[in-house]
Design a protein around this motif. Structure first.
Motif, PDB file in Angstrom:
ATOM      1  N   ASP A  39       0.614  -1.501  -0.194  1.00  0.00           N
ATOM      2  CA  ASP A  39       0.221  -0.226   0.305  1.00  0.00           C
ATOM      3  C   ASP A  39       0.616   1.103  -0.214  1.00  0.00           C
ATOM      4  N   PHE A  40       2.458   1.127  -0.434  1.00  0.00           N
ATOM      5  CA  PHE A  40       2.998   2.379  -0.874  1.00  0.00           C
ATOM      6  C   PHE A  40       2.692   3.461  -1.342  1.00  0.00           C
ATOM      7  N   GLN A  41       2.839   4.857  -1.793  1.00  0.00           N
ATOM      8  CA  GLN A  41       1.858   5.266  -3.026  1.00  0.00           C
ATOM      9  C   GLN A  41       2.974   5.986  -3.629  1.00  0.00           C
ATOM     10  N   LEU A  42       3.237   6.779  -4.842  1.00  0.00           N
ATOM     11  CA  LEU A  42       4.132   7.088  -5.528  1.00  0.00           C
ATOM     12  C   LEU A  42       5.618   6.039  -6.017  1.00  0.00           C
ATOM     13  N   ASP A  43       5.152   4.794  -6.000  1.00  0.00           N
ATOM     14  CA  ASP A  43       6.453   4.170  -5.937  1.00  0.00           C
ATOM     15  C   ASP A  43       5.442   2.626  -5.812  1.00  0.00           C
ATOM     16  N   PRO A  44       5.965   1.776  -6.808  1.00  0.00           N
ATOM     17  CA  PRO A  44       5.357   0.771  -6.051  1.00  0.00           C
ATOM     18  C   PRO A  44       4.826  -0.210  -5.238  1.00  0.00           C
ATOM     19  N   PHE A  66      21.219   5.484   9.274  1.00  0.00           N
ATOM     20  CA  PHE A  66      20.719   4.140   8.873  1.00  0.00           C
ATOM     21  C   PHE A  66      20.427   4.187   7.746  1.00  0.00           C
ATOM     22  N   VAL A  67      20.568   3.679   6.694  1.00  0.00           N
ATOM     23  CA  VAL A  67      20.258   3.326   5.051  1.00  0.00           C
ATOM     24  C   VAL A  67      19.173   2.127   5.061  1.00  0.00           C
ATOM     25  N   ASP A  68      18.204   3.036   3.965  1.00  0.00           N
ATOM     26  CA  ASP A  68      17.430   1.467   3.792  1.00  0.00           C
ATOM     27  C   ASP A  68      17.492   1.180   2.017  1.00  0.00           C
ATOM     28  N   ALA A  69      17.747  -0.562   1.729  1.00  0.00           N
ATOM     29  CA  ALA A  69      18.405  -1.184   0.584  1.00  0.00           C
ATOM     30  C   ALA A  69      16.348  -1.604   0.122  1.00  0.00           C
ATOM     31  N   ILE A  70      16.051  -0.868  -0.991  1.00  0.00           N
ATOM     32  CA  ILE A  70      14.693  -1.188  -0.922  1.00  0.00           C
ATOM     33  C   ILE A  70      14.603  -2.034  -2.213  1.00  0.00           C
ATOM     34  N   HIS A  71      13.457  -2.830  -2.284  1.00  0.00           N
ATOM     35  CA  HIS A  71      13.417  -3.374  -3.633  1.00  0.00           C
ATOM     36  C   HIS A  71      11.758  -3.221  -3.932  1.00  0.00           C
ATOM     37  N   TYR A  72      11.940  -3.885  -5.222  1.00  0.00           N
ATOM     38  CA  TYR A  72       9.691  -3.467  -6.096  1.00  0.00           C
ATOM     39  C   TYR A  72       8.943  -4.280  -5.623  1.00  0.00           C
ATOM     40  N   GLN A  73       9.515  -5.287  -6.119  1.00  0.00           N
ATOM     41  CA  GLN A  73       9.262  -6.972  -6.411  1.00  0.00           C
ATOM     42  C   GLN A  73       8.961  -7.187  -8.098  1.00  0.00           C
ATOM     43  N   GLY A  74      10.334  -6.227  -8.887  1.00  0.00           N
ATOM     44  CA  GLY A  74      10.053  -6.401 -10.600  1.00  0.00           C
ATOM     45  C   GLY A  74       9.488  -5.478 -10.781  1.00  0.00           C
ATOM     46  N   GLY A  80      12.043   5.145 -12.830  1.00  0.00           N
ATOM     47  CA  GLY A  80      12.740   3.449 -14.246  1.00  0.00           C
ATOM     48  C   GLY A  80      13.851   2.476 -12.938  1.00  0.00           C
ATOM     49  N   TYR A  81      13.386   3.061 -11.970  1.00  0.00           N
ATOM     50  CA  TYR A  81      13.977   2.264 -10.955  1.00  0.00           C
ATOM     51  C   TYR A  81      13.601   0.825 -10.751  1.00  0.00           C
ATOM     52  N   ARG A  82      13.777  -0.442 -10.779  1.00  0.00           N
ATOM     53  CA  ARG A  82      13.230  -2.107  -9.423  1.00  0.00           C
ATOM     54  C   ARG A  82      13.661  -1.173  -7.975  1.00  0.00           C
ATOM     55  N   ASP A  83      14.459  -0.645  -7.793  1.00  0.00           N
ATOM     56  CA  ASP A  83      15.707  -0.894  -6.493  1.00  0.00           C
ATOM     57  C   ASP A  83      15.853   0.885  -6.268  1.00  0.00           C
ATOM     58  N   THR A  84      16.391   0.734  -4.717  1.00  0.00           N
ATOM     59  CA  THR A  84      17.297   1.867  -4.366  1.00  0.00           C
ATOM     60  C   THR A  84      17.308   2.350  -3.683  1.00  0.00           C
ATOM     61  N   ARG A 121      19.495   7.932  -4.237  1.00  0.00           N
ATOM     62  CA  ARG A 121      19.917   7.928  -5.509  1.00  0.00           C
ATOM     63  C   ARG A 121      19.395   8.857  -6.138  1.00  0.00           C
ATOM     64  N   GLY A 122      20.438   8.936  -7.077  1.00  0.00           N
ATOM     65  CA  GLY A 122      20.389   9.947  -8.221  1.00  0.00           C
ATOM     66  C   GLY A 122      21.091  11.095  -7.933  1.00  0.00           C
ATOM     67  N   ASP A 123      20.309  11.936  -7.224  1.00  0.00           N
ATOM     68  CA  ASP A 123      20.678  13.290  -6.773  1.00  0.00           C
ATOM     69  C   ASP A 123      19.734  13.897  -5.333  1.00  0.00           C
TER      70      ASP A 123
END
Length: 258
Positions: A39-44, A66-74, A80-84, A121-123
């Protein structure tokens, strides 16, 4: 970033560097957390996140990272990122420690200068600086009230706006173990033109000390849930461009301290 902000952040960094050289580390705690939520918005809609956290105390203040490694399940996000990834580095300079005036009596325990560097990720590069208080509130393990002047490299990250960030932890017994409720609120209280809107991000975790219940070491292994409410997520006003930016997401979690 303004010259004043750069100067203040540099001074805070130098103070912590001097503390690290001159004084030993007082205490530290590290942890890894796995989250699976929907149920996330603006992301997968569905995400898996692995989070590394570090918190430590020094003679001149404290540090949180803290650092989050986030995966969008494909699936892909809007870039256009599948992870960030996303992280924050937050040192605080303690005037109570510097003057030996920390008090466990009364409402105010300590007065601090707080800073945060947000990166991703990015700028994505955002810089926050402002006064903070540690408060003595009965029953709470800790309660911080941080206020920040927010300055971002990009206009959609908030330039020249103020943010209020309470942080808390509260533990209570539950059977043969304990429940810990901790988290934060990020409240950006004013607007920044058309690119960044006032927003409210509430992120509590409710965790059961599973390690203690199983007869292991207390405060080492937790299971529970995280609730993520974000009004006008990323500073995007709800309804703009036909987007729903009010997020209400729940994640299952497991957290191990080391």
């Amino acid at each position: 970033m303004t010259r004043m902000t750069v100067t203040a952040l540099s001074a805070l960094g130098l103070a912590f560097s001097a503390s690290a050289v001159a004084y030993p580390l007082q205490w530290q705690n590290n942890s890894l957390t796995y989250l699976y939520g929907t149920d996330f918005q603006l992301d997968p809609n569905t995400q898996q996140t692995l989070t590394f956290e570090h918190v430590s105390g020094w003679n001149a203040g404290d540090l949180f990272l803290f650092v989050d490694a986030i995966h969008y399940q494909g699936a892909e996000n809007g870039f256009g990122y599948r992870d960030t990834f996303y992280g924050e580095l937050s040192p605080r300079l303690s005037f109570g420690k510097l003057t030996d005036s920390i008090s466990d009596d009364g409402l105010v325990r300590d007065v601090l200068l707080a800073a945060t560097y947000e990166f991703g990720r990015g700028d994505l590069n955002n810089y926050l600086l402002g006064p903070a208080l540690d408060l003595n509130i009965p029953g709470f393990d800790y309660f911080q009230l941080n206020t920040y002047y927010r300055r971002a490299d990009q206009s959609d990250g908030g330039r020249g706006v103020w943010q209020i960030t309470p942080v808390w932890g509260y533990t209570f017994p539950a059977g043969r173990s304990d429940v810990l409720i901790d988290g934060f609120i990020d409240w950006v209280v004013d607007n920044d033109g058309d690119d960044y809107h006032a927003n409210l991000h509430v992120n509590p975790q409710i965790k059961y000390d599973m390690g203690k219940a199983l007869g292991w070491k207390a405060k080492q292994f937790y299971t529970g849930v995280e609730y993520d409410y974000w009004k006008n997520k990323y500073g995007v006003n709800n309804g703009d461009f036909g987007l729903d930016t009010n997020q209400s997401a729940i994640s299952l979690l497991a957290k191990y301290h080391f």
